[in-house]
Design a protein around this motif. Sequence first.
Motif, short mmCIF file in Angstrom:
data_model
loop_
_atom_site.label_atom_id
_atom_site.label_comp_id
_atom_site.label_asym_id
_atom_site.label_seq_id
_atom_site.Cartn_x
_atom_site.Cartn_y
_atom_site.Cartn_z
N UNK A 252 -4.28 -9.72 -6.32
CA UNK A 252 -5.98 -9.17 -6.33
C UNK A 252 -6.26 -8.23 -5.39
N UNK A 253 -7.16 -7.32 -5.61
CA UNK A 253 -7.59 -6.34 -4.73
C UNK A 253 -8.55 -6.72 -3.57
N UNK A 254 -8.62 -6.33 -2.49
CA UNK A 254 -9.64 -6.84 -1.57
C UNK A 254 -10.99 -6.27 -1.84
N UNK A 255 -12.19 -6.95 -1.61
CA UNK A 255 -13.68 -6.41 -2.22
C UNK A 255 -13.70 -5.00 -1.77
N UNK A 256 -14.05 -4.08 -2.67
CA UNK A 256 -14.47 -2.74 -2.29
C UNK A 256 -15.39 -2.70 -1.01
N UNK A 257 -16.32 -3.63 -0.87
CA UNK A 257 -17.28 -3.58 0.12
C UNK A 257 -16.53 -3.61 1.53
N UNK B 114 -5.85 -4.17 2.55
CA UNK B 114 -5.54 -5.31 1.62
C UNK B 114 -4.30 -5.57 1.04
N UNK B 115 -3.23 -4.56 1.40
CA UNK B 115 -2.00 -4.70 0.86
C UNK B 115 -1.20 -5.84 1.96
N UNK B 116 -1.47 -5.63 2.96
CA UNK B 116 -0.87 -6.79 3.86
C UNK B 116 -2.07 -7.69 4.52
N UNK B 117 -1.63 -8.68 5.48
CA UNK B 117 -2.79 -9.41 5.97
C UNK B 117 -3.22 -9.03 7.32
N UNK B 118 -3.34 -7.62 7.72
CA UNK B 118 -3.80 -7.16 8.74
C UNK B 118 -5.39 -7.12 8.63
N UNK B 119 -6.10 -7.70 10.01
CA UNK B 119 -7.57 -7.92 9.82
C UNK B 119 -8.08 -6.50 10.15
N UNK C 155 -0.34 7.17 7.30
CA UNK C 155 0.33 6.15 8.05
C UNK C 155 0.50 5.05 7.20
N UNK C 156 -0.25 5.06 5.96
CA UNK C 156 -0.08 4.17 5.01
C UNK C 156 -0.40 2.75 5.15
N UNK C 157 0.26 2.07 6.15
CA UNK C 157 0.11 0.58 6.55
C UNK C 157 -0.57 0.34 8.01
N UNK C 158 -1.42 -0.52 8.01
CA UNK C 158 -1.84 -0.71 9.49
C UNK C 158 -1.17 -1.14 10.64
N UNK D 19 -8.39 2.97 1.84
CA UNK D 19 -8.11 3.11 0.69
C UNK D 19 -8.29 1.52 0.13
N UNK D 20 -8.68 1.03 -0.46
CA UNK D 20 -8.46 -0.52 -0.73
C UNK D 20 -7.48 -0.50 -1.56
N UNK D 21 -6.40 -1.54 -1.36
CA UNK D 21 -5.29 -1.67 -2.09
C UNK D 21 -5.69 -2.04 -3.72
N UNK D 22 -5.08 -1.38 -4.77
CA UNK D 22 -5.49 -1.46 -6.15
C UNK D 22 -4.08 -2.02 -6.71
#
Length: 410
Positions: A274-279, A231-236, A171-174, A259-262
């Motif tokens: 910047x990527x989101x925290x891996x946590x 983390x590529x968009x602003x979705x919570x 689906x790629x994106x939220x 998959x955290x955006x890299x």
Amino acid sequence: MVKRTLAEKLAILSDAAKYDASCASSGGERRDSRDGKGLGSSGGSGICHAYAPDGRCISLLKILMTNFCIYECAYCINRASSRVERARFSVEEVVRLTVEFYRRNYIEGLFLSSGIIRSPDDTMADMVRIARTLREVEGFRGYIHLKTIPSASRELIDEAGRWADRLSINVEMPTEASLADYAPEKSAQGIRKAMAEVRLRREASREGPTFRGKRPARFAPAGQSTQVIVGADAACDRTILTQSSTLYASYGLSRVYYSAFSPIPDPAKALPLKPPPLMREHRLYQADWLLRFYGFGVEEIGGSSGMLDLDIDPKTAWALRHRERFPVDVNRGSREELLRVPGFGTKTVGRILAARRRGAVRYEHLKAMGAVLKKAQAFIVAGGWSPHGLLEAERLRARFAPAPEQLALF
């Protein structure tokens, strides 16, 4: 196009495949090889490791068929405008690699994805040829996972499910809005339609004999999965988990992968630097587990901001917000109540319920049942144990909050 050796192609296309997280072999079945003519079993470069439900580590050849692509997805390193090294395997080369890697005992299966070349149908047709050749010509009985192209024809997806153990459609994106912004050539409606067709085909393959006395062929027996970029968009996190909950309920997915955006080389201007925290990715997996196996609802997970707590796992965070629900008596609590106790997994709860039929469960028994007592002890009553003042808010915060960092003098 630069002429490359097979080893050079493998280096490029295995590295390009690392961004796809939806690679796992859980749920695969050993295909019948009693005739002694089959290769492979699902029981260096391009090799990834996935884990079956029983804990076995399974090695897969994880590659792209090609990283050439006609699409312009902003978050993808292989998008049409990206200046990466390109390579492409032929059908015969992928078959040869898979068979030779298996014969050397490097792998037990294949995970195959691809950029879009010429058209979705042309690309999907080549991927189907690879799977069919492995099964029919090479007698390969190992695990095969194909990344399905949602806009490919129904006939090609239908054939892909005949040869592959698992299909995945990302689906790629939220949200639909984010997909439209970052991947204009892709359609959220088309992705969901393809998922629905896979589910219907799988359900039909499980039905009994038809009026002609023939049982329908097996279709993607290990199910279908998907991946969402975080983390590529602003979705919570609540938005992401709401989408996952809908996908599980509507399409019977085996897994949703996060998959955290890299940040990628030569990035699109719309993407974060910047990527989101891996946590955050890790917490989403934990929350996903709560939705699937612990009876939690999306509305119960996450704080008022819609984001998961990065310092505390989501189950413990929920328990801290609902101290009035604790302590739970391990000898009287229902299965649903026990599943809410931090430090109790599904297997631990099952063992507690079984042990209660033979007698009282004491505190010292719980560790042998798999309980993480450091987390659980503040939330339970058991034979020989009471939390006393551990449920007080101040003590709980001190117990579960991370220790403050020591500041250096200089």
